[in-house]
Scaffold this motif. Structure first.
Motif, PDB file in Angstrom:
ATOM      1  N   ARG A   4       0.831  -1.192   0.000  1.00  0.00           N
ATOM      2  CA  ARG A   4       0.000   0.000   0.000  1.00  0.00           C
ATOM      3  C   ARG A   4       0.874   1.254   0.000  1.00  0.00           C
ATOM      4  NH1 ARG A   4      -3.957   0.503   4.791  1.00  0.00           N
ATOM      5  NH2 ARG A   4      -2.550   2.119   5.477  1.00  0.00           N
ATOM      6  N   GLY A   5       1.933   1.212   0.828  1.00  0.00           N
ATOM      7  CA  GLY A   5       2.859   2.334   0.871  1.00  0.00           C
ATOM      8  C   GLY A   5       3.474   2.596  -0.495  1.00  0.00           C
ATOM      9  N   PHE A   6       3.803   1.525  -1.192  1.00  0.00           N
ATOM     10  CA  PHE A   6       4.405   1.633  -2.523  1.00  0.00           C
ATOM     11  C   PHE A   6       3.469   2.361  -3.486  1.00  0.00           C
ATOM     12  CE2 PHE A   6       5.142  -0.277  -6.744  1.00  0.00           C
ATOM     13  CZ  PHE A   6       6.440   0.153  -6.947  1.00  0.00           C
ATOM     14  N   TYR A   7       2.184   1.958  -3.446  1.00  0.00           N
ATOM     15  CA  TYR A   7       1.223   2.608  -4.341  1.00  0.00           C
ATOM     16  C   TYR A   7       1.003   4.072  -3.963  1.00  0.00           C
ATOM     17  CZ  TYR A   7       0.161  -1.721  -6.710  1.00  0.00           C
ATOM     18  OH  TYR A   7       0.270  -2.846  -7.471  1.00  0.00           O
ATOM     19  N   GLN A   8       1.039   4.326  -2.649  1.00  0.00           N
ATOM     20  CA  GLN A   8       0.891   5.718  -2.201  1.00  0.00           C
ATOM     21  C   GLN A   8       2.044   6.579  -2.713  1.00  0.00           C
ATOM     22  OE1 GLN A   8       0.616   5.155   2.013  1.00  0.00           O
ATOM     23  NE2 GLN A   8      -1.614   5.150   2.005  1.00  0.00           N
ATOM     24  N   VAL A   9       3.272   6.016  -2.615  1.00  0.00           N
ATOM     25  CA  VAL A   9       4.441   6.752  -3.109  1.00  0.00           C
ATOM     26  C   VAL A   9       4.276   7.038  -4.596  1.00  0.00           C
ATOM     27  CG1 VAL A   9       6.897   6.572  -3.595  1.00  0.00           C
ATOM     28  CG2 VAL A   9       6.044   5.915  -1.360  1.00  0.00           C
ATOM     29  N   LEU A  10       3.865   6.007  -5.351  1.00  0.00           N
ATOM     30  CA  LEU A  10       3.691   6.171  -6.795  1.00  0.00           C
ATOM     31  C   LEU A  10       2.685   7.269  -7.108  1.00  0.00           C
ATOM     32  CD1 LEU A  10       3.690   2.734  -8.635  1.00  0.00           C
ATOM     33  CD2 LEU A  10       5.375   4.575  -8.657  1.00  0.00           C
ATOM     34  N   ALA A  11       1.565   7.252  -6.370  1.00  0.00           N
ATOM     35  CA  ALA A  11       0.515   8.242  -6.629  1.00  0.00           C
ATOM     36  C   ALA A  11       1.028   9.651  -6.352  1.00  0.00           C
ATOM     37  CB  ALA A  11      -0.695   7.944  -5.758  1.00  0.00           C
ATOM     38  N   LEU A  12       1.788   9.789  -5.251  1.00  0.00           N
ATOM     39  CA  LEU A  12       2.283  11.124  -4.896  1.00  0.00           C
ATOM     40  C   LEU A  12       3.328  11.625  -5.882  1.00  0.00           C
ATOM     41  CD1 LEU A  12       2.446  10.805  -1.027  1.00  0.00           C
ATOM     42  CD2 LEU A  12       1.030  12.370  -2.333  1.00  0.00           C
ATOM     43  N   VAL A  13       4.198  10.689  -6.344  1.00  0.00           N
ATOM     44  CA  VAL A  13       5.203  11.081  -7.335  1.00  0.00           C
ATOM     45  C   VAL A  13       4.502  11.530  -8.607  1.00  0.00           C
ATOM     46  CG1 VAL A  13       7.048  10.231  -8.824  1.00  0.00           C
ATOM     47  CG2 VAL A  13       7.034   9.628  -6.420  1.00  0.00           C
ATOM     48  N   LYS A  14       3.469  10.778  -8.962  1.00  0.00           N
ATOM     49  CA  LYS A  14       2.717  11.124 -10.172  1.00  0.00           C
ATOM     50  C   LYS A  14       2.105  12.524 -10.040  1.00  0.00           C
ATOM     51  CE  LYS A  14      -1.034   9.356 -12.919  1.00  0.00           C
ATOM     52  NZ  LYS A  14      -2.245   8.553 -12.766  1.00  0.00           N
ATOM     53  N   LYS A  15       1.592  12.800  -8.842  1.00  0.00           N
ATOM     54  CA  LYS A  15       1.010  14.118  -8.583  1.00  0.00           C
ATOM     55  C   LYS A  15       2.055  15.219  -8.777  1.00  0.00           C
ATOM     56  CE  LYS A  15       1.529  16.121  -4.950  1.00  0.00           C
ATOM     57  NZ  LYS A  15       1.792  16.678  -3.659  1.00  0.00           N
ATOM     58  N   ASP A  16       3.254  14.992  -8.205  1.00  0.00           N
ATOM     59  CA  ASP A  16       4.315  16.004  -8.314  1.00  0.00           C
ATOM     60  C   ASP A  16       4.724  16.227  -9.764  1.00  0.00           C
ATOM     61  OD1 ASP A  16       4.480  16.754  -5.751  1.00  0.00           O
ATOM     62  OD2 ASP A  16       6.182  15.473  -5.209  1.00  0.00           O
ATOM     63  N   LEU A  17       4.885  15.118 -10.501  1.00  0.00           N
ATOM     64  CA  LEU A  17       5.314  15.234 -11.897  1.00  0.00           C
ATOM     65  C   LEU A  17       4.255  15.970 -12.709  1.00  0.00           C
ATOM     66  CD1 LEU A  17       6.916  11.764 -12.699  1.00  0.00           C
ATOM     67  CD2 LEU A  17       7.996  13.852 -11.922  1.00  0.00           C
ATOM     68  N   LEU A  18       3.013  15.596 -12.463  1.00  0.00           N
ATOM     69  CA  LEU A  18       1.907  16.196 -13.212  1.00  0.00           C
ATOM     70  C   LEU A  18       1.863  17.701 -12.989  1.00  0.00           C
ATOM     71  CD1 LEU A  18      -0.216  14.752 -14.940  1.00  0.00           C
ATOM     72  CD2 LEU A  18      -1.814  15.049 -13.058  1.00  0.00           C
ATOM     73  N   LEU A  19       1.960  18.092 -11.709  1.00  0.00           N
ATOM     74  CA  LEU A  19       1.895  19.519 -11.390  1.00  0.00           C
ATOM     75  C   LEU A  19       3.043  20.281 -12.029  1.00  0.00           C
ATOM     76  CD1 LEU A  19       0.856  19.533  -7.645  1.00  0.00           C
ATOM     77  CD2 LEU A  19      -0.354  20.574  -9.544  1.00  0.00           C
ATOM     78  N   GLU A  20       4.222  19.655 -11.984  1.00  0.00           N
ATOM     79  CA  GLU A  20       5.412  20.331 -12.494  1.00  0.00           C
ATOM     80  C   GLU A  20       5.351  20.468 -14.012  1.00  0.00           C
ATOM     81  OE1 GLU A  20       7.879  22.680 -11.352  1.00  0.00           O
ATOM     82  OE2 GLU A  20       7.485  21.278  -9.710  1.00  0.00           O
ATOM     83  N   PHE A  21       4.819  19.447 -14.682  1.00  0.00           N
ATOM     84  CA  PHE A  21       4.766  19.513 -16.144  1.00  0.00           C
ATOM     85  C   PHE A  21       3.602  20.367 -16.632  1.00  0.00           C
ATOM     86  CE2 PHE A  21       7.520  15.661 -16.020  1.00  0.00           C
ATOM     87  CZ  PHE A  21       8.571  16.257 -16.674  1.00  0.00           C
ATOM     88  N   ARG A  22       2.601  20.565 -15.761  1.00  0.00           N
ATOM     89  CA  ARG A  22       1.522  21.448 -16.161  1.00  0.00           C
ATOM     90  C   ARG A  22       1.972  22.902 -16.158  1.00  0.00           C
ATOM     91  NH1 ARG A  22      -3.695  19.372 -13.022  1.00  0.00           N
ATOM     92  NH2 ARG A  22      -4.164  17.613 -14.359  1.00  0.00           N
ATOM     93  N   GLU A  23       2.857  23.201 -15.194  1.00  0.00           N
ATOM     94  CA  GLU A  23       3.413  24.563 -15.179  1.00  0.00           C
ATOM     95  C   GLU A  23       4.887  24.435 -15.498  1.00  0.00           C
ATOM     96  OE1 GLU A  23       2.494  26.713 -11.501  1.00  0.00           O
ATOM     97  OE2 GLU A  23       1.013  25.158 -11.128  1.00  0.00           O
ATOM     98  N   VAL A  24       5.206  24.275 -16.761  1.00  0.00           N
ATOM     99  CA  VAL A  24       6.596  23.986 -17.111  1.00  0.00           C
ATOM    100  C   VAL A  24       7.510  25.171 -16.889  1.00  0.00           C
ATOM    101  CG1 VAL A  24       6.631  22.037 -18.665  1.00  0.00           C
ATOM    102  CG2 VAL A  24       5.778  24.234 -19.461  1.00  0.00           C
ATOM    103  N   ASP A  25       6.942  26.372 -16.700  1.00  0.00           N
ATOM    104  CA  ASP A  25       7.813  27.555 -16.633  1.00  0.00           C
ATOM    105  C   ASP A  25       8.888  27.435 -15.565  1.00  0.00           C
ATOM    106  OD1 ASP A  25       5.539  27.496 -15.181  1.00  0.00           O
ATOM    107  OD2 ASP A  25       5.374  29.664 -14.911  1.00  0.00           O
ATOM    108  N   HIS A  26       8.555  26.779 -14.444  1.00  0.00           N
ATOM    109  CA  HIS A  26       9.589  26.652 -13.414  1.00  0.00           C
ATOM    110  C   HIS A  26      10.728  25.749 -13.868  1.00  0.00           C
ATOM    111  CE1 HIS A  26      11.427  25.065  -9.658  1.00  0.00           C
ATOM    112  NE2 HIS A  26      11.477  26.356  -9.442  1.00  0.00           N
ATOM    113  N   LEU A  27      10.362  24.654 -14.494  1.00  0.00           N
ATOM    114  CA  LEU A  27      11.371  23.712 -14.980  1.00  0.00           C
ATOM    115  C   LEU A  27      12.243  24.369 -16.045  1.00  0.00           C
ATOM    116  CD1 LEU A  27      11.632  20.911 -13.877  1.00  0.00           C
ATOM    117  CD2 LEU A  27      10.515  20.027 -15.902  1.00  0.00           C
ATOM    118  N   VAL A  28      11.597  25.128 -16.922  1.00  0.00           N
ATOM    119  CA  VAL A  28      12.342  25.798 -17.984  1.00  0.00           C
ATOM    120  C   VAL A  28      13.293  26.833 -17.392  1.00  0.00           C
ATOM    121  CG1 VAL A  28      12.119  27.352 -19.953  1.00  0.00           C
ATOM    122  CG2 VAL A  28      10.594  25.412 -19.739  1.00  0.00           C
TER     123      VAL A  28
END
Lengths: 225, 217
Positions: A4-28
């Motif tokens: 369960r912890g593993f899936y939780q980690v995956l979900a949270l990582v996915k959330k972080d990646l999604l947020l970051e790629f939605r606002e790419v300006d920071h990454l750029v």
């Protein structure tokens, strides 16, 4: 429980990646900052190709270190706006899970920065691109993100914590910086005397000690009661 | 009263140790009288390491027992340890100038000590930024545990990176009066450090009582 912890980690990582790629300006802007640092280094130091090639590994890791610092600050900034961290804790997620997810998403972003900055350096400083560098990219950024996430989470809530993060983090990362620079240097020079081993061992020791230590301490540090 | 007496005795003991360091111990056959600074430099480094190790134990105990007493002990020992580390660095530098010809060199031991100094100074600065006592004690304990774990790794990495600090002398290669002088100084500085530690501990306790009074107003 572990699953369960593993899936939780995956979900949270996915959330972080999604947020970051939605606002790419920071990454750029992060990548632009890295590129700018490379330019600044070459103006401040010298333009002699031989000299620049020699110090390129050190410059590369300094660039990565500074860019990662901005990454760490950013990754917790969002969680503090509007009490999102408390929200995550209220879902009943283990602080260890929160730590691991933040650590992994930071790790992925640091590797992304490296994958873009290094070819740029190869192009600018006329280095040779060897595929065997992937292991040092991975181990070096693991060291940076394991401690960086711990300290980033710690200083994010403090008033005036902005300056404390590099002050606390950079001296702790000296072994990682040294080992990574040495290994990169030796790899680029084709490591004729195979001196890389000892640095690899040091880096693996560092990574495992601080990853384990951070996981153990995350209950204490990430639970904001 | 007893505590003040202890402080006075420690100070007298320290003065007596200086008599051995400055008068009884013979001049070094190579370094002459310059080496006498080592009578304080070496014990300062020893005691700094001792106190910082103690702070590591106290930090572990803070986390395990969640007690304010251990937190105060950890904090006090870090403060005195940082003071001694700074003293060791400064005295070593003053000694290095006439002996090595430079104030500073990038030798493993020097570099590691400087990093250690900065790491613990950073931790002490962090402490000032956290107001909630409970949270502060937990964060400080975690940070000082991480720092203490890192010190041997830093040492080895720096050692492999640069391989001028002398190899330590051992009692067999030294004049007996020098050995006595060094041991007396180490003990005297230990007594003084303990005095500072307890002093700082009592101060921290009063600070807390004051804080609680203000909070209840």
């Amino acid at each position: 429980m572990l699953k369960r912890g593993f899936y939780q980690v995956l979900a949270l990582v996915k959330k972080d990646l999604l947020l970051e790629f939605r606002e790419v300006d920071h990454l750029v802007s992060l990548l632009l900052f890295g590129f700018l640092l490379l330019l600044l280094f070459s103006f401040a130091l010298s333009v002699e190709p031989d000299f620049m090639r020699k110090i390129a590994p050190g410059l590369f890791w300094m660039t990565i270190l500074f860019s990662s610092l901005m990454m760490m600050e950013r990754s917790f900034q969002r969680e503090n706006e509007g009490g999102q961290w408390e929200g995550l804790l209220l879902t009943g997620a283990d602080p260890k899970v929160l730590y691991m997810s933040k650590m992994l998403s930071n790790l992925l972003f640091i590797i992304l920065i490296q994958v873009i900055i290094f070819p740029l350096m190869v192009f600018l400083f006329d280095l040779s691109l060897t595929p065997s560098l992937w292991s040092i990219f991975l181990l070096g950024s693991l060291g940076i993100s394991s401690l960086g996430t711990t300290y980033g989470g710690l200083t994010a809530t403090l008033k005036g914590g902005g300056i404390m993060l590099p002050l606390l983090l950079f001296p702790m990362l000296i072994p990682v910086l040294l080992a990574s620079v040495k290994i990169t240097e030796l790899t680029l020079a084709h490591d004729i005397f195979s001196q890389r081993e000892v640095w690899f061992k040091l880096l693996i020791l560092f990574d495992s000690v601080f990853l384990l230590g951070s996981i153990l301490l995350s209950d204490v540090l990430f639970d904001r009661s | 009263m007893l505590f003040k007496l202890f402080g006075a005795v420690a100070l007298l003991f320290f003065a007596y140790a200086q008599y051995w360091a400055l008068v009884r111990a013979p001049a070094d056959y190579q370094m002459g009288d310059v080496y006498r600074i080592l009578f304080v430099h070496v014990p300062a480094a020893w005691n700094a390491l001792l106190l910082l190790t103690f702070s590591f134990v106290a930090s572990l105990m803070t986390l395990l027992k969640r007690s304010a007493t251990w937190d105060r002990l950890a904090h006090s020992s870090i403060e005195v340890g940082v003071l001694l580390t700074g003293l060791a660095l400064a005295l070593g530098s003053i000694w290095g100038r006439p002996t090595w010809g430079v104030w500073w060199t990038w030798d493993p031991r020097l570099t590691t000590t400087a990093i250690l100094f900065i790491l613990y100074l950073g931790a002490l600065m962090l402490r000032r930024l956290i107001e909630d006592r409970e949270r502060r004690s937990r964060i400080m304990a975690s940070v000082s545990i991480l720092i203490y774990l890192n010190v041997p790794i830093v040492y080895f990495s720096v050692k492999w990176w640069r391989t001028l600090h002398q190899v330590q002398s051992n009692p067999n290669t030294m004049d007996p009066a020098m050995v006595t002088g060094l041991r007396l100084n180490a003990l005297a500085l230990l007594a003084l450090s303990l005095f500072f530690l307890i002093f700082r501990y009592r101060l921290a306790k009063r600070e807390q009582i004051n804080q609680e009074k203000e909070d209840s107003k």
